[in-house]
Design an enzyme around this catalytic site. Structure first.
Site, PDB file in Angstrom:
ATOM      1  N   ASP A  36      -0.666 -13.183  -1.583  1.00 22.36           N
ATOM      2  CA  ASP A  36      -1.471 -13.154  -0.256  1.00 22.36           C
ATOM      3  C   ASP A  36      -1.017 -14.424   0.621  1.00 22.36           C
ATOM      4  O   ASP A  36      -0.391 -15.282   0.212  1.00 22.36           O
ATOM      5  CB  ASP A  36      -2.859 -13.437  -0.899  1.00 22.36           C
ATOM      6  CG  ASP A  36      -3.824 -13.201   0.187  1.00 22.36           C
ATOM      7  OD1 ASP A  36      -3.660 -12.535   0.767  1.00 22.36           O
ATOM      8  OD2 ASP A  36      -5.229 -13.889   0.016  1.00 22.36           O
ATOM      9  N   HIS A  53       4.699 -10.404   6.959  1.00 23.21           N
ATOM     10  CA  HIS A  53       4.814  -9.334   6.028  1.00 23.21           C
ATOM     11  C   HIS A  53       6.459  -9.306   5.922  1.00 23.21           C
ATOM     12  O   HIS A  53       7.058  -9.255   4.779  1.00 23.21           O
ATOM     13  CB  HIS A  53       4.397  -8.077   6.384  1.00 23.21           C
ATOM     14  CG  HIS A  53       2.961  -7.984   6.376  1.00 23.21           C
ATOM     15  ND1 HIS A  53       2.107  -8.305   5.492  1.00 23.21           N
ATOM     16  CD2 HIS A  53       1.995  -7.725   7.538  1.00 23.21           C
ATOM     17  CE1 HIS A  53       0.631  -8.546   5.723  1.00 23.21           C
ATOM     18  NE2 HIS A  53       0.713  -8.011   6.819  1.00 23.21           N
ATOM     19  N   TRP A  61      -6.200  -0.334   3.551  1.00 22.24           N
ATOM     20  CA  TRP A  61      -6.143   0.781   4.340  1.00 22.24           C
ATOM     21  C   TRP A  61      -7.069   0.799   5.668  1.00 22.24           C
ATOM     22  O   TRP A  61      -6.858   1.196   6.712  1.00 22.24           O
ATOM     23  CB  TRP A  61      -6.488   2.286   4.062  1.00 22.24           C
ATOM     24  CG  TRP A  61      -5.170   2.700   2.738  1.00 22.24           C
ATOM     25  CD1 TRP A  61      -5.548   2.816   1.370  1.00 22.24           C
ATOM     26  CD2 TRP A  61      -4.077   2.990   3.036  1.00 22.24           C
ATOM     27  NE1 TRP A  61      -4.365   3.296   0.946  1.00 22.24           N
ATOM     28  CE2 TRP A  61      -3.250   3.449   1.935  1.00 22.24           C
ATOM     29  CE3 TRP A  61      -3.316   3.312   4.175  1.00 22.24           C
ATOM     30  CZ2 TRP A  61      -2.089   3.798   1.893  1.00 22.24           C
ATOM     31  CZ3 TRP A  61      -2.167   3.778   4.321  1.00 22.24           C
ATOM     32  CH2 TRP A  61      -1.477   4.177   3.162  1.00 22.24           C
ATOM     33  N   ARG A 118      -7.358  -2.043   7.387  1.00 20.57           N
ATOM     34  CA  ARG A 118      -6.975  -2.845   8.391  1.00 20.57           C
ATOM     35  C   ARG A 118      -6.405  -2.201   9.513  1.00 20.57           C
ATOM     36  O   ARG A 118      -6.437  -0.746   9.807  1.00 20.57           O
ATOM     37  CB  ARG A 118      -5.705  -3.375   7.820  1.00 20.57           C
ATOM     38  CG  ARG A 118      -6.021  -4.662   6.476  1.00 20.57           C
ATOM     39  CD  ARG A 118      -4.917  -5.309   6.251  1.00 20.57           C
ATOM     40  NE  ARG A 118      -5.285  -6.345   5.458  1.00 20.57           N
ATOM     41  CZ  ARG A 118      -4.673  -7.477   4.929  1.00 20.57           C
ATOM     42  NH1 ARG A 118      -3.609  -7.709   5.334  1.00 20.57           N
ATOM     43  NH2 ARG A 118      -5.050  -8.283   4.041  1.00 20.57           N
ATOM     44  N   LEU A 167      14.362  -5.846 -16.447  1.00 14.72           N
ATOM     45  CA  LEU A 167      13.038  -6.225 -15.611  1.00 14.72           C
ATOM     46  C   LEU A 167      12.385  -4.727 -15.530  1.00 14.72           C
ATOM     47  O   LEU A 167      12.986  -3.926 -14.584  1.00 14.72           O
ATOM     48  CB  LEU A 167      13.103  -7.100 -14.539  1.00 14.72           C
ATOM     49  CG  LEU A 167      11.891  -7.429 -13.866  1.00 14.72           C
ATOM     50  CD1 LEU A 167      10.811  -8.237 -14.669  1.00 14.72           C
ATOM     51  CD2 LEU A 167      12.174  -7.913 -12.499  1.00 14.72           C
ATOM     52  N   ARG A 175      -9.879 -15.430  -5.867  1.00 13.15           N
ATOM     53  CA  ARG A 175     -10.440 -14.325  -6.490  1.00 13.15           C
ATOM     54  C   ARG A 175      -9.546 -13.132  -6.883  1.00 13.15           C
ATOM     55  O   ARG A 175      -8.335 -13.246  -6.528  1.00 13.15           O
ATOM     56  CB  ARG A 175     -11.495 -13.560  -5.396  1.00 13.15           C
ATOM     57  CG  ARG A 175     -10.561 -13.342  -4.030  1.00 13.15           C
ATOM     58  CD  ARG A 175     -11.754 -12.747  -2.933  1.00 13.15           C
ATOM     59  NE  ARG A 175     -10.989 -12.595  -1.478  1.00 13.15           N
ATOM     60  CZ  ARG A 175     -11.168 -13.669  -0.502  1.00 13.15           C
ATOM     61  NH1 ARG A 175     -12.082 -14.696  -0.726  1.00 13.15           N
ATOM     62  NH2 ARG A 175     -10.512 -13.787   0.438  1.00 13.15           N
ATOM     63  N   SER A 211      -9.842  -9.656  -5.707  1.00 18.73           N
ATOM     64  CA  SER A 211      -9.642  -8.543  -5.080  1.00 18.73           C
ATOM     65  C   SER A 211      -9.244  -7.436  -5.706  1.00 18.73           C
ATOM     66  O   SER A 211      -8.280  -6.862  -5.051  1.00 18.73           O
ATOM     67  CB  SER A 211      -8.483  -9.027  -3.873  1.00 18.73           C
ATOM     68  OG  SER A 211      -8.988 -10.458  -3.348  1.00 18.73           O
TER      69      SER A 211
HETATM   70  C1  IPE Z   1      -5.009  -8.653  -1.854  1.00 12.72           C
HETATM   71  O1  IPE Z   1      -5.341  -9.560  -0.661  1.00 12.72           O
HETATM   72  C2  IPE Z   1      -4.153  -7.503  -1.937  1.00 12.72           C
HETATM   73  C3  IPE Z   1      -2.893  -7.646  -1.851  1.00 12.72           C
HETATM   74  C4  IPE Z   1      -2.571  -9.007  -1.736  1.00 12.72           C
HETATM   75  C5  IPE Z   1      -2.441  -6.719  -1.634  1.00 12.72           C
HETATM   76  P1  IPE Z   1      -6.204  -9.275   0.451  1.00 12.72           P
HETATM   77  O2  IPE Z   1      -5.865 -10.206   1.504  1.00 12.72           O
HETATM   78  O3  IPE Z   1      -6.397  -7.941   0.909  1.00 12.72           O
HETATM   79  O4  IPE Z   1      -7.574  -9.642  -0.179  1.00 12.72           O
HETATM   80  P2  IPE Z   1      -8.820 -10.291   0.297  1.00 12.72           P
HETATM   81  O5  IPE Z   1      -9.406  -9.382   1.378  1.00 12.72           O
HETATM   82  O6  IPE Z   1      -8.648 -11.652   0.722  1.00 12.72           O
HETATM   83  O7  IPE Z   1      -9.826 -10.486  -0.720  1.00 12.72           O
HETATM   84  C1  IPE Z   2      -0.870 -10.396   1.718  1.00 15.47           C
HETATM   85  O1  IPE Z   2      -1.287 -10.757   2.814  1.00 15.47           O
HETATM   86  C2  IPE Z   2      -0.392  -8.842   2.248  1.00 15.47           C
HETATM   87  C3  IPE Z   2      -1.405  -7.718   2.066  1.00 15.47           C
HETATM   88  C4  IPE Z   2      -2.525  -7.803   1.750  1.00 15.47           C
HETATM   89  C5  IPE Z   2      -0.697  -6.634   2.568  1.00 15.47           C
HETATM   90  P1  IPE Z   2      -2.594 -10.700   4.047  1.00 15.47           P
HETATM   91  O2  IPE Z   2      -1.931  -9.798   4.949  1.00 15.47           O
HETATM   92  O3  IPE Z   2      -3.769 -10.438   3.378  1.00 15.47           O
HETATM   93  O4  IPE Z   2      -2.282 -12.349   4.632  1.00 15.47           O
HETATM   94  P2  IPE Z   2      -3.719 -13.007   4.868  1.00 15.47           P
HETATM   95  O5  IPE Z   2      -4.461 -13.236   3.663  1.00 15.47           O
HETATM   96  O6  IPE Z   2      -4.365 -12.437   5.995  1.00 15.47           O
HETATM   97  O7  IPE Z   2      -3.078 -14.440   5.386  1.00 15.47           O
HETATM   98 MG    MG Z   3      -4.813 -11.882   2.303  1.00 11.77          MG
END
Ligand code: IPE
Ligand code: IPE
Ligand code: MG
Length: 253
Positions: A21, A38, A70, A72, A132, A195, A197
């Site tokens: 995250d 990303h 999805w 987003r 792995l 969390r 998630s």
């Molecule tokens: C959880 O991260 C999913 C991934 C890292 C792929 P999110 O950024 O989507 O989670 P929330 O919305 O903060 O809970």
């Molecule tokens: C995790 O980073 C990657 C995915 C969930 C795809 P985020 O894109 O959730 O980054 P933040 O949490 O918004 O910083």
């Molecule tokens: Mg995030």
């Protein structure tokens, strides 16, 4: 002594799961587009996969995209899917060189067909590797996984293949995406959120949880070693008392 040298190699987790995250915030903090975060996150994936392979960890599960992701903006979703395809294509040779086998968990029907095909090919091309196990959680959520397991188990019971009274934890676990994997002993989440998630809700029942403020694009092997060292200070009791656990350890050693 380096952090790596401090690790107790006899007490490494067999399976590490990571919620990667913080890519978006990392990019924003640098005045950049979220997609830049990303892209940088892929560097961390490479480093952590290599780190786990070097240590001889059995399985590494990376939460890369949730079913909720999805929702987003289309621009971000498309960018992530493209990044996925190009990364897999370019990394297969490295996976093979390092004897790493790719697995994927999640709702593959949601992925664009060219992504699905790329993943299928990469899975096949790495299927003979014995080192792995790299498990990519893509279009994954635990509630989706549990629901599809419930549907399959109900269908099998209806078809007379399964007696509902004989469903054991072992049989139930065969219906999950993680059927052949041990439960993660250590779950890491980067970027300061505390969390789950919708990640591996069933499998994380007794995992040790480790949270760090480090954003995923900054997370490197040293951070991984720190997390494992922290894990190695924990007493895993599984509902028993500390005395029982210590007694058991004395008998084993
Ligand atoms: C959880 O991260 C999913 C991934 C890292 C792929 P999110 O950024 O989507 O989670 P929330 O919305 O903060 O809970
Ligand atoms: C995790 O980073 C990657 C995915 C969930 C795809 P985020 O894109 O959730 O980054 P933040 O949490 O918004 O910083
Ligand atoms: Mg995030």
């Amino acid at each position: 002594m380096s952090l790596k040298d401090q690790l107790d190699l006899q007490r490494l987790p067999r399976h590490i799961a990571i919620i990667m995250d913080g890519n978006g915030r990392w990019a924003k903090e640098r005045g950049q587009d979220r997609l830049y975060g990303h892209h940088q996150g892929v560097e961390s994936v490479r480093d952590i996969v290599e780190g786990c392979a070097e240590l001889g960890i059995g399985y590494l599960t990376l939460y890369a995209f949730s079913t909720e992701n999805w929702d987003r903006p289309v621009y971000e979703v498309n960018g992530i899917m493209e990044l996925l395809v190009t990364t897999i294509r370019s990394e297969v040779s490295t996976l093979n060189k390092n004897n790493i086998r790719l697995h994927v968990i999640g709702d593959m029907t949601m992925l664009p067909p060219h992504c699905r095909q790329e993943l299928e090919e990469a899975k096949e091309m790495t299927a003979a590797n014995t080192g792995l196990g790299l498990v990519m959680a893509l279009s994954y959520s635990a509630r989706w996984e549990i629901l599809q397991a419930v549907r399959s188990i109900a269908k099998d019971a209806q078809a007379g293949k399964l007696n509902p009274d004989e469903v054991t934890p072992e049989i139930w676990e065969k219906y999950l995406c993680t059927a052949k994997l041990p439960d993660p002993e250590l779950m890491i989440r980067t970027s300061g959120e505390h969390r789950i998630s919708n990640f591996l809700l069933y499998q994380l029942a007794y995992a040790e949880l480790y949270f760090t403020n480090t954003r995923w694009p900054d997370f490197r092997k040293e951070n991984l070693y720190e997390a494992i060292l922290n894990y190695q200070t924990r007493e895993r009791r599984f509902g028993k008392t500390s005395e029982q656990i210590q007694q058991n350890e004395e008998i084993v050693s």
